[in-house]
Design a protein around this motif. Structure first.
Motif, mmCIF file in Angstrom:
data_model
loop_
_atom_site.group_PDB
_atom_site.id
_atom_site.type_symbol
_atom_site.label_atom_id
_atom_site.label_comp_id
_atom_site.label_asym_id
_atom_site.label_seq_id
_atom_site.Cartn_x
_atom_site.Cartn_y
_atom_site.Cartn_z
ATOM 1 N N GLU A 191 6.934 -0.243 -55.819
ATOM 2 C CA GLU A 191 7.530 -1.421 -55.197
ATOM 3 C C GLU A 191 7.928 -2.459 -56.249
ATOM 4 O O GLU A 191 9.004 -3.058 -56.179
ATOM 5 C CB GLU A 191 6.561 -2.046 -54.192
ATOM 6 N N LEU A 192 7.037 -2.678 -57.238
ATOM 7 C CA LEU A 192 7.347 -3.650 -58.279
ATOM 8 C C LEU A 192 8.472 -3.170 -59.180
ATOM 9 O O LEU A 192 9.308 -3.968 -59.623
ATOM 10 C CB LEU A 192 6.096 -3.937 -59.108
ATOM 11 N N ALA A 252 0.384 -14.222 -51.942
ATOM 12 C CA ALA A 252 0.192 -15.655 -52.141
ATOM 13 C C ALA A 252 0.484 -16.393 -50.842
ATOM 14 O O ALA A 252 1.481 -16.115 -50.174
ATOM 15 C CB ALA A 252 1.111 -16.165 -53.252
ATOM 16 N N LEU A 253 -0.373 -17.324 -50.495
ATOM 17 C CA LEU A 253 -0.167 -18.178 -49.329
ATOM 18 C C LEU A 253 0.448 -19.495 -49.787
ATOM 19 O O LEU A 253 0.062 -20.037 -50.823
ATOM 20 C CB LEU A 253 -1.491 -18.459 -48.623
ATOM 21 N N ILE A 302 4.115 -16.535 -46.721
ATOM 22 C CA ILE A 302 3.497 -15.551 -47.618
ATOM 23 C C ILE A 302 4.506 -15.098 -48.660
ATOM 24 O O ILE A 302 5.678 -14.883 -48.350
ATOM 25 C CB ILE A 302 2.983 -14.334 -46.816
ATOM 26 N N CYS A 303 4.063 -14.944 -49.904
ATOM 27 C CA CYS A 303 4.860 -14.336 -50.969
ATOM 28 C C CYS A 303 4.105 -13.131 -51.508
ATOM 29 O O CYS A 303 2.931 -13.251 -51.884
ATOM 30 C CB CYS A 303 5.090 -15.314 -52.116
ATOM 31 N N ARG A 304 4.772 -11.990 -51.540
ATOM 32 C CA ARG A 304 4.190 -10.806 -52.147
ATOM 33 C C ARG A 304 4.696 -10.674 -53.580
ATOM 34 O O ARG A 304 5.629 -11.374 -53.986
ATOM 35 C CB ARG A 304 4.511 -9.574 -51.315
ATOM 36 N N ASP A 343 8.322 -10.313 -54.112
ATOM 37 C CA ASP A 343 9.066 -11.545 -53.829
ATOM 38 C C ASP A 343 9.062 -12.467 -55.046
ATOM 39 O O ASP A 343 10.075 -13.102 -55.363
ATOM 40 C CB ASP A 343 8.455 -12.282 -52.634
ATOM 41 N N ILE A 344 7.917 -12.532 -55.710
ATOM 42 C CA ILE A 344 7.783 -13.420 -56.872
ATOM 43 C C ILE A 344 8.605 -12.898 -58.044
ATOM 44 O O ILE A 344 9.123 -13.677 -58.846
ATOM 45 C CB ILE A 344 6.293 -13.565 -57.263
ATOM 46 N N ILE A 345 8.755 -11.579 -58.149
ATOM 47 C CA ILE A 345 9.620 -11.013 -59.184
ATOM 48 C C ILE A 345 11.052 -11.472 -58.975
ATOM 49 O O ILE A 345 11.744 -11.882 -59.911
ATOM 50 C CB ILE A 345 9.547 -9.470 -59.176
ATOM 51 N N ARG A 346 11.505 -11.438 -57.739
ATOM 52 C CA ARG A 346 12.890 -11.805 -57.438
ATOM 53 C C ARG A 346 13.147 -13.293 -57.633
ATOM 54 O O ARG A 346 14.225 -13.701 -58.044
ATOM 55 C CB ARG A 346 13.235 -11.392 -56.007
#
Length: 307
Positions: free
Chosen positions: A249-250, A205-206, A154-156, A159-162
């Motif tokens: 969080e973002l 995201a899966l 899983i990606c939150r 996570d995608i920002i990083r």
């Protein structure tokens, strides 16, 4: 198509393909769409942004062969040059519950790709999108590597920002998560990375840890021809937008990523001080100093090479 359950005019998936001067690659993309084996109908929606080569002719040939599943948007004038993004146009014309993304210079090589992804999203209603691994093909030297190299479930959004590990040609998303974007979104240079973050704000995201497509990297690609300065500024502009408009969080994730970029530039500039008169590095370092001095005056106190 023989296995479809449901009427062709009510597709479950809209395959959105953005093309511009992809005559050397587009047939691979179209064949990758046509080999898909599903128990639901899908449509193939092609947006050609006024290509100057034979891309549009090739698309029309395929559309004439499969008129029930192809839907074409053939621009007479290039929209991107007018600062109009083609992807939102394609999404607005899509009829499917899900959007599968693949640009005209990439392609799929697994016939069950979108069926597997739809199955996953039907099972997990909290997930916003699904992606998978691809072969990253560097056209310059014909080298192939796996992307992404990591394996996650899983990606939150944070996570995608990083770290954006999502290949565009691998994404299948719920239409509701990608059809609306804020006004500031259209002012940034990147397109896909921010879209996945926006899509996952209220979900995640899966990832399927299986390669089912090919992502081409070539000198005609939009990101490849973007200058180093524009890439850096584009990344920072987007992160500042997230810090201004995103959730707490973002904002935290964007702050961390922004600092990583700034400090990496600082370290690089210090190391390359002796190259400041170099024909290539010199202009880059001068640009960097102007930008940092203007935006981050506190760096002067701690980095003697910033002047």
């Amino acid at each position: 198509m023989a296995t479809w359950q449901g009427a062709p005019d009510t597709p479950v998936v809209s395959i959105c393909c953005i093309t511009y001067n992809h005559e050397l690659y587009i047939e691979d993309a179209l064949e990758g769409f046509l080999i898909q084996e599903t128990d639901f109908p899908f449509e193939i929606l092609i947006h050609d942004d006024a290509s100057t080569d034979r891309t549009a002719d090739i698309i029309i040939e395929y559309s004439n062969r499969y008129p029930k599943i192809f839907k074409l948007i053939l621009q007479k004038e290039n929209q991107f040059s007018k600062n109009i993004r083609p992807t939102p146009i394609a999404i607005a014309n899509a009829r499917g519950k899900y959007i599968a993304f693949c640009e005209g210079d990439d392609y799929w090589n697994n016939s069950r790709k979108i069926q597997k992804q739809v199955n996953l999203l039907e099972q997990d209603l909290s997930a916003s999108l699904c992606f998978h691994k691809v072969d990253k093909l560097i056209m310059k030297n014909n080298s192939i590597s796996e992307f992404p190299e990591v394996e996650v479930a899983i990606c939150r959004a944070e996570d995608i920002i990083r770290d954006n590990i999502i290949p565009t040609c691998s994404v299948l998303a719920r239409k509701t998560t990608v059809q609306e974007t804020p006004e500031w979104f259209n002012k940034i240079i990147m397109n896909d990375w921010p879209r996945w973050i926006m899509a996952c704000q209220n979900g995640y995201a899966l990832m399927i840890n299986k390669k089912m497509g090919v992502y081409r990297v070539h000198r005609e690609g939009m990101w490849s021809v973007t200058s180093w300065e524009d890439k850096v500024l584009g990344n920072l502009d987007f992160l500042y937008s997230i810090m201004e408009h995103g959730s707490n969080e973002l904002k935290k994730a964007a702050e961390i990523r922004k600092n990583e970029i700034i400090y990496s530039i600082a370290a690089g500039a210090s190391i390359k001080k002796r190259l400041s008169n170099h024909s290539v590095f010199g202009p880059l370092l001068r640009f960097w100093r102007i930008y940092i001095n203007k935006s981050f005056p506190e760096f002067k106190k701690n980095h003697k090479y910033i002047s």
